[in-house]
Structures are given as C-alpha cells and as structure tokens.
Design an enzyme around this catalytic site. Structure first.
Site, PDB file in Angstrom:
ATOM      1  N   HIS A 196      -1.072   3.081  -8.734  1.00 35.57           N
ATOM      2  CA  HIS A 196      -1.714   1.954  -9.022  1.00 35.57           C
ATOM      3  C   HIS A 196      -0.912   0.437  -8.065  1.00 35.57           C
ATOM      4  CE1 HIS A 196      -4.883  -0.779  -9.473  1.00 35.57           C
ATOM      5  NE2 HIS A 196      -4.129  -1.040 -10.121  1.00 35.57           N
ATOM      6  N   ARG A 230       3.849  -3.871 -15.432  1.00 38.45           N
ATOM      7  CA  ARG A 230       2.646  -5.189 -15.252  1.00 38.45           C
ATOM      8  C   ARG A 230       2.193  -5.700 -15.652  1.00 38.45           C
ATOM      9  NH1 ARG A 230      -1.357  -5.797 -10.954  1.00 38.45           N
ATOM     10  NH2 ARG A 230      -2.255  -3.613 -11.945  1.00 38.45           N
ATOM     11  N   GLU A 259      -7.812  -9.718 -20.297  1.00 39.23           N
ATOM     12  CA  GLU A 259      -7.756  -8.737 -19.984  1.00 39.23           C
ATOM     13  C   GLU A 259      -6.333  -7.866 -21.319  1.00 39.23           C
ATOM     14  OE1 GLU A 259      -6.578  -8.626 -15.973  1.00 39.23           O
ATOM     15  OE2 GLU A 259      -8.456  -7.942 -15.412  1.00 39.23           O
ATOM     16  N   HIS A 298      -2.846   3.017 -13.477  1.00 37.65           N
ATOM     17  CA  HIS A 298      -4.142   2.445 -13.869  1.00 37.65           C
ATOM     18  C   HIS A 298      -4.516   4.040 -14.464  1.00 37.65           C
ATOM     19  CE1 HIS A 298      -7.667  -0.078 -14.825  1.00 37.65           C
ATOM     20  NE2 HIS A 298      -6.783  -0.491 -14.636  1.00 37.65           N
ATOM     21  N   ARG A 317      -2.097  -0.798 -20.400  1.00 37.03           N
ATOM     22  CA  ARG A 317      -2.055  -0.013 -19.742  1.00 37.03           C
ATOM     23  C   ARG A 317      -1.156   1.096 -20.033  1.00 37.03           C
ATOM     24  NH1 ARG A 317      -3.088  -2.433 -14.137  1.00 37.03           N
ATOM     25  NH2 ARG A 317      -4.655  -3.456 -14.748  1.00 37.03           N
TER      26      ARG A 317
HETATM   27  C1  LIG Z   1      -8.359  -1.282  -7.173  1.00 32.58           C
HETATM   28  C2  LIG Z   1      -7.219  -2.667  -6.929  1.00 32.58           C
HETATM   29  C3  LIG Z   1      -7.339  -3.426  -7.589  1.00 32.58           C
HETATM   30  C4  LIG Z   1      -6.950  -4.544  -8.367  1.00 32.58           C
HETATM   31  N1  LIG Z   1      -7.357  -6.055  -9.211  1.00 32.58           N
HETATM   32  C5  LIG Z   1      -6.002  -6.312  -9.258  1.00 32.58           C
HETATM   33  C6  LIG Z   1      -6.527  -7.868  -9.934  1.00 32.58           C
HETATM   34  O1  LIG Z   1      -7.378  -8.085 -10.926  1.00 32.58           O
HETATM   35  N2  LIG Z   1      -5.449  -8.724  -9.906  1.00 32.58           N
HETATM   36  C7  LIG Z   1      -4.676  -8.515  -9.632  1.00 32.58           C
HETATM   37  O2  LIG Z   1      -3.470  -9.595 -10.385  1.00 32.58           O
HETATM   38  N3  LIG Z   1      -3.905  -7.456  -8.678  1.00 32.58           N
HETATM   39  C8  LIG Z   1      -4.548  -6.675  -8.571  1.00 32.58           C
HETATM   40  N4  LIG Z   1      -4.498  -5.263  -7.995  1.00 32.58           N
HETATM   41  C9  LIG Z   1      -3.144  -5.729  -7.217  1.00 32.58           C
HETATM   42  C10 LIG Z   1      -3.455  -6.446  -6.428  1.00 32.58           C
HETATM   43  O3  LIG Z   1      -4.600  -6.621  -5.865  1.00 32.58           O
HETATM   44  C11 LIG Z   1      -2.061  -5.978  -5.193  1.00 32.58           C
HETATM   45  O4  LIG Z   1      -0.872  -5.728  -5.428  1.00 32.58           O
HETATM   46  C12 LIG Z   1      -2.217  -7.162  -4.112  1.00 32.58           C
HETATM   47  O5  LIG Z   1      -3.200  -7.490  -3.701  1.00 32.58           O
HETATM   48  C13 LIG Z   1      -0.829  -7.363  -3.397  1.00 32.58           C
HETATM   49  O6  LIG Z   1      -0.943  -7.979  -2.050  1.00 32.58           O
HETATM   50  P1  LIG Z   1      -0.450  -8.050  -1.556  1.00 32.58           P
HETATM   51  O7  LIG Z   1      -0.502  -8.853  -0.121  1.00 32.58           O
HETATM   52  O8  LIG Z   1       1.718  -7.414  -1.413  1.00 32.58           O
HETATM   53  O9  LIG Z   1      -0.200  -7.017  -0.665  1.00 32.58           O
HETATM   54  P2  LIG Z   1      -1.871  -5.878   0.440  1.00 32.58           P
HETATM   55  O10 LIG Z   1      -3.587  -6.247  -0.006  1.00 32.58           O
HETATM   56  O11 LIG Z   1      -2.364  -4.024  -0.459  1.00 32.58           O
HETATM   57  O12 LIG Z   1      -1.675  -6.482   1.739  1.00 32.58           O
HETATM   58  C14 LIG Z   1      -0.773  -5.104   2.076  1.00 32.58           C
HETATM   59  C15 LIG Z   1      -0.428  -5.861   3.851  1.00 32.58           C
HETATM   60  O13 LIG Z   1      -0.053  -4.928   4.716  1.00 32.58           O
HETATM   61  C16 LIG Z   1      -0.799  -4.830   6.077  1.00 32.58           C
HETATM   62  N5  LIG Z   1       0.392  -3.452   5.966  1.00 32.58           N
HETATM   63  C17 LIG Z   1       0.904  -2.275   5.532  1.00 32.58           C
HETATM   64  N6  LIG Z   1       1.793  -1.153   5.794  1.00 32.58           N
HETATM   65  C18 LIG Z   1       1.390  -2.395   7.278  1.00 32.58           C
HETATM   66  C19 LIG Z   1       2.438  -2.352   8.300  1.00 32.58           C
HETATM   67  N7  LIG Z   1       3.333  -0.991   9.010  1.00 32.58           N
HETATM   68  N8  LIG Z   1       2.104  -2.883   9.586  1.00 32.58           N
HETATM   69  C20 LIG Z   1       1.114  -3.837   9.822  1.00 32.58           C
HETATM   70  N9  LIG Z   1       0.820  -3.919   8.075  1.00 32.58           N
HETATM   71  C21 LIG Z   1       1.256  -3.234   7.202  1.00 32.58           C
HETATM   72  C22 LIG Z   1      -1.972  -4.184   5.311  1.00 32.58           C
HETATM   73  O14 LIG Z   1      -2.262  -3.237   6.369  1.00 32.58           O
HETATM   74  C23 LIG Z   1      -2.337  -5.604   4.672  1.00 32.58           C
HETATM   75  O15 LIG Z   1      -2.939  -6.221   5.667  1.00 32.58           O
HETATM   76  C24 LIG Z   1      -5.487  -4.131  -7.469  1.00 32.58           C
HETATM   77  C25 LIG Z   1      -5.329  -3.421  -6.579  1.00 32.58           C
HETATM   78  C26 LIG Z   1      -5.803  -2.519  -6.436  1.00 32.58           C
HETATM   79  C27 LIG Z   1      -5.690  -1.439  -5.583  1.00 32.58           C
END
Ligand SMILES: Cc1cc2nc3c(=O)[nH]c(=O)nc-3n(C[C@H](O)[C@H](O)[C@H](O)COP(=O)(O)OP(=O)(O)OC[C@H]3O[C@@H](n4cnc5c(N)ncnc54)[C@H](O)[C@@H]3O)c2cc1C
Length: 493
Positions: free
Chosen positions: A332, A367, A114, A228, A274
C-alpha cells in the site's frame, strides 16, 4: 552548453507534484506526468483523508506523539515536528486553492478518527478526499502561467553528469525528449506495483527510485513497505481499498464464522495499528482461513459517507447490508525512498524529492494513517521554497538522452513473475532463505532484461529485497520471521 528551457522539471502530478509546481512560481516549471492531470497517481485514489491537528483540544505535539509511536522508534523527530506543526497551515493552503472539505453542522471542518490516532483529526471529503484534492489543484495548475504541463510523458533517466542535474529524459508517444533544467523535483509516488497484490495504481512502479538508483542517488529504508490490511479480495488488480475509516466507524474484521479474531492479536482490535491488523489477517489466511470485513453495522450510511467503498462492493457484486466482504492485505505505501533532508534535497545537487518517493524520516518504520497526503503537501512546499530561495539554480545541462527499449511480451512475463516473487518472499512476513531466493531470481532476470522499464522494476525490486535481507530485526512494517534473537534464530509467528 544548452540553454535551460525551464528552471525546474517536476516529475509527477499527484499531490506532491501539483503542490510543488504551484509553489515554485514565478520560476518556469515543466510538469511531466505519466498520466493525465487530476486522475493520476495514488493521490486521486486516496480515501480516508488528511491528518492535521485542527480540532479543538488537538495540537501538533499530540499529532507528533501519535506519529512517533506508529513509526516504532524509527522516525526522525525533527521531520515529524516539521510535518505536524505545518498541518493546519497545509489544510488552509489546500482550501485556499479550492479544495472543498466536509464540514459539520456548525460549519467547522468535519474530522474523522482513524486507527492509532489519539483523537479525531482526519480532514476529509467523504471517502474521496484524494480525488477532491487532485481536482482542485489540477484546475489551478492549468490556470497558472508559470507551469507547462506534459501529460502521458514518462521520465526515463535523469540527465546528470554525476555531479549535478541537467534535466530529465522523457518518452511520450514514442518520442524521446530532454527537458533541460538545472533543478528537478521527483514526485513519482510509490512502488506498490512491484508486488502481486497492491492497492496502488498502475503508475506506481517505483520509477523515481529507478531514476535515482541509476544516478547514484542515496536511498534509504527501502525494505519498509506498508501493507494495508483491508483490500477488497475480489480478483481485481490493483485491489480496491476498503478504507481504515470504515473500521473507525464500526466495521468489524471477522472470519467466516463471524469471530472477531483481531481481538486476540491486539487489545484495540479493529483500531489496532495497521501493520498489526495486516499481519493478523495474513496469518489468518496462511492458516487456511479467510478474512472478511463486516460492514453491516454501518450499511445504512455507507453510500452517503463512504461512496468509494460502496461502489467497490457493488462492482464486486456484494451487498454490504447482507454479505461479508472478503479482504486480504496488499502492498500500500512505501516508507522508504530517496533520502532527503527537511528541504527535500537529495544527495545529488539539483535533485529534490517529495511525496511518497521521498524518505524524509517522517513515517519511521510504519506510517500513521492519513499522514502521507499531509507529508506530500508539506514537504513539496518546503522543497519549492528551497528552490525559490536559490533562485532556481542547480546543475549544468548538457547530457544526451538515453534511448528507451520498447516493452516486449517476454518482458511482460518477466514483470508478472517478479511481482509474484516480491509478494511471496518480500511481502508481509519475510525470512532470510526466502529473501535470498528472491534475490537469486531477480538477478537472473537482470541478466536477461534489456534496458527499459522492466529492467528498472527489477533493479528497484532487487534493492528493496536486499535491504530487507540486511535488516535482520523486525521493525514496524518490516517483519522477519527468522529474526535473530540473542544470537539464535527464533520464529516470530
Ligand atoms: C487506494 C489508496 C488510498 C489511500 N488513502 C490515503 C488517505 O486517505 N490518506 C493519506 O494520507 N494517504 C492515502 N494514501 C496514500 C497517498 O495517496 C499517497 O501516499 C500520496 O497520494 C502520494 O502522493 P504523491 O504525489 O507522492 O504520489 P502520487 O499521487 O502517486 O503521484 C505520482 C505521480 O508520479 C507520476 N509518475 C510516476 N512515474 C513517473 C514517470 N516515470 N514519469 C512521469 N511521471 C511519473 C504518476 O503518473 C503520478 O502522477 C492512499 C493510497 C492508496 C493507493
């Protein structure tokens, strides 16, 4: 004094929340999440994969160099070292929990390349890596005895006396409940939904930041939002992502006439960092032009290697073998967030944060692609280890729940307006006048919005816009068109 009903409340069931919950065994965990396990948060949508130095000839030091370069001098070297050194073990940890990554013909992990990575080091499950990770870890969480799962429950406030944590107040099916616990891990993900155009799911409203603001927890680098460059511009909200890996596989960014205008913006053209690509696309659009992804060079392998991208094109009625695919930048990823140390500890005793809601200093001002899933798993495990080492001791319980205000129609209109303002004035290209105008408008909303989710959004939006106004110099993803250069105001367009 109330009895603790759990040792730890984990808020959020993306990769960070799931990994933390699993690693907290044998402590008793309440896992509270807005959605449903396995389909929730940005994790389930992640496409490209997870960066880790697992390939022959690669090393954590090389991965760290690329991460620091992308961070534009703003990353914390110790955090970057902790992240990249733990990469190979994190991949092994995920595999041991049932995550099925793609393999090459020799049976080794297949590695993608990437932008801004010096070599191929992206571990993936086709372009549905996040869904595969969420599937495997959710199944594991449902099996283990130490985790109780509370789905469709939204955390509203931290129960805290200002000195320590006592649990979390949540609302589910109209009822408010307090999960009383001495330790809380916020893993609530990002805040892309503050902006009109975003790739982030509906849950990414910055709730963790609102909770932290309310409790007086230290936040940092809020202005650092990554946009993004290649979201599919076909009128969807959120916008489907066309992964960076597509460009790594030969997709080209072109104008309507087929001109690869990125070559003028950066010598690496499609493989430029990016933020450079996003700004070039934004400028192309501001100048009245359009931008497209030309997927024809890889149209044959698209369905097999990039099923999510193929499905997004099909949903939009586009044939990638024939049509240019319209793209636009979209909010993003949030580099800023709750300030944490390398063990995920926040400034409030008993409160940890990990994943996208946290700001460990790893990403600096920008990032590096595919480092966020890695950060989520590495720092969730570190936070869990820290809590375990303390025997799950945090603060004292005893605070009363806050009552949520139901969302009304005027609040929905206010949220829509806030998203527009954030996009127009606090988006990719910022300037002082626009940021001040945004702050005035957000302040007006704050004067009328009652307590509740809409007001919380406005508060987080305000904090982000204020941070962007304070940072007068461009850095990484934060670009000030009116950047102060040697005492004068210069246009960076
Ligand atoms: C379309 C897309 C593609 C991506 N592709 C990549 C990739 O290929 N590689 C990479 O490294 N990163 C990628 N990213 C970024 C990456 O997916 C995220 O940064 C990462 O998944 C974040 O993980 P997390 O567990 O912190 O949050 P999330 O996976 O966003 O989870 C957040 C959680 O918190 C919960 N939540 C939020 N507010 C509350 C609340 N008030 N009460 C209870 N629960 C709550 C939500 O319901 C969810 O369960 C991508 C992001 C997107 C949007």
């Amino acid at each position: 004094m109330k009895r603790f009903e759990a040792d730890v409340v984990v808020v959020g069931s993306g990769l960070a929340g799931l990994a933390a919950a699993l690693e907290l065994a044998p402590l008793r965990v309440h896992l509270v999440t807005r959605g449903v396990l396995g389909a929730d948060g940005a994790t389930a949508w992640a496409q490209g994969g997870i960066a880790a130095a697992v390939g022959p000839g690669d090393s954590p030091a090389a991965h760290a160099r690329d991460t620091l370069a992308a961070g534009d001098g703003w990353s914390e070297p110790r955090a970057v070292e902790a992240l990249t050194a733990a990469g190979p073990a994190a991949i092994a940890w995920l595999q041991a929990r049932g995550v099925d990554f793609d393999r090459d013909g020799a049976g080794d992990l297949a590695l993608g390349r990437e932008a801004a990575h010096g070599r191929a080091r992206i571990v993936h499950a086709r372009d549905r890596t996040g869904a595969e990770v969420a599937r495997a870890l959710s199944a594991r969480v449902r099996e283990v005895a130490h985790v109780r799962v509370f789905e469709r429950a939204r955390a509203l406030r931290l129960a805290s006396d200002g000195a320590a944590i006592a649990g979390v107040h949540t609302v589910a099916r109209g009822g408010v409940r307090t999960h009383v616990a001495p330790c809380v891990v916020l893993a609530t993900g990002g805040c892309g939904q503050l902006f009109r155009h975003t790739t982030n799911p509906a849950e990414a409203t910055g709730d963790g930041l609102a909770l932290a603001l309310e409790a007086g927890v230290r936040l940092r680098d809020l202005e650092l939002v990554q946009f993004h460059p290649t979201a599919l511009a076909a009128g969807r909200d959120p916008m489907p992502l066309l992964s960076e890996a597509l460009r790594g596989h030969g997709a080209r960014v072109v104008d309507r006439g087929g001109c690869r205008f990125l070559a003028l913006a950066h010598p690496d053209a499609e493989l430029a960092p990016r933020d450079v690509v996003a700004r070039a696309v934004a400028r192309q659009m501001r100048a009245g032009g359009q931008a497209f992804l030309d997927l024809r060079p890889l149209a044959r392998e698209l369905g097999e290697r990039f099923p999510a991208a193929a499905a997004a094109c099909a949903d939009a009625g586009l044939d990638p073998a024939r049509d240019l695919v319209p793209i636009a930048p979209a909010a993003h990823y949030h580099m800023g967030g709750i300030a944490t140390d390398l063990a995920g500890r926040s400034s409030l005793p008993g409160l940890w944060a990990c994943g996208e809601v946290a700001a460990t200093g790893v990403h600096g001002a920008n990032r590096l692609a595919s480092n966020s899933l890695l950060e989520a798993v590495v720092f969730a495990r570190r936070a869990a280890a820290d809590i375990r080492a303390r025997g799950g001791r945090g603060g004292d319980p005893g605070l009363a729940p806050a009552r949520p205000a139901p969302a009304s129609r005027p609040q929905r209109a206010a949220v829509a307006r806030l998203r527009d303002v954030m996009w127009e004035e606090v988006g990719l290209l910022r300037q002082g006048d626009g940021l001040r105008a945004a702050l005035r408008e957000i302040d007006q909303s704050l004067r009328v919005l009652p307590p509740g989710p809409a007001r919380d959004r406005a508060r987080v939006s305000r904090a982000l816009a204020a941070a962007a106004l304070d940072r007068v110099h461009s850095r990484g993803a934060h670009v000030r068109l009116d950047e102060v250069v040697k005492g004068s105001v210069a246009c960076a367009c």
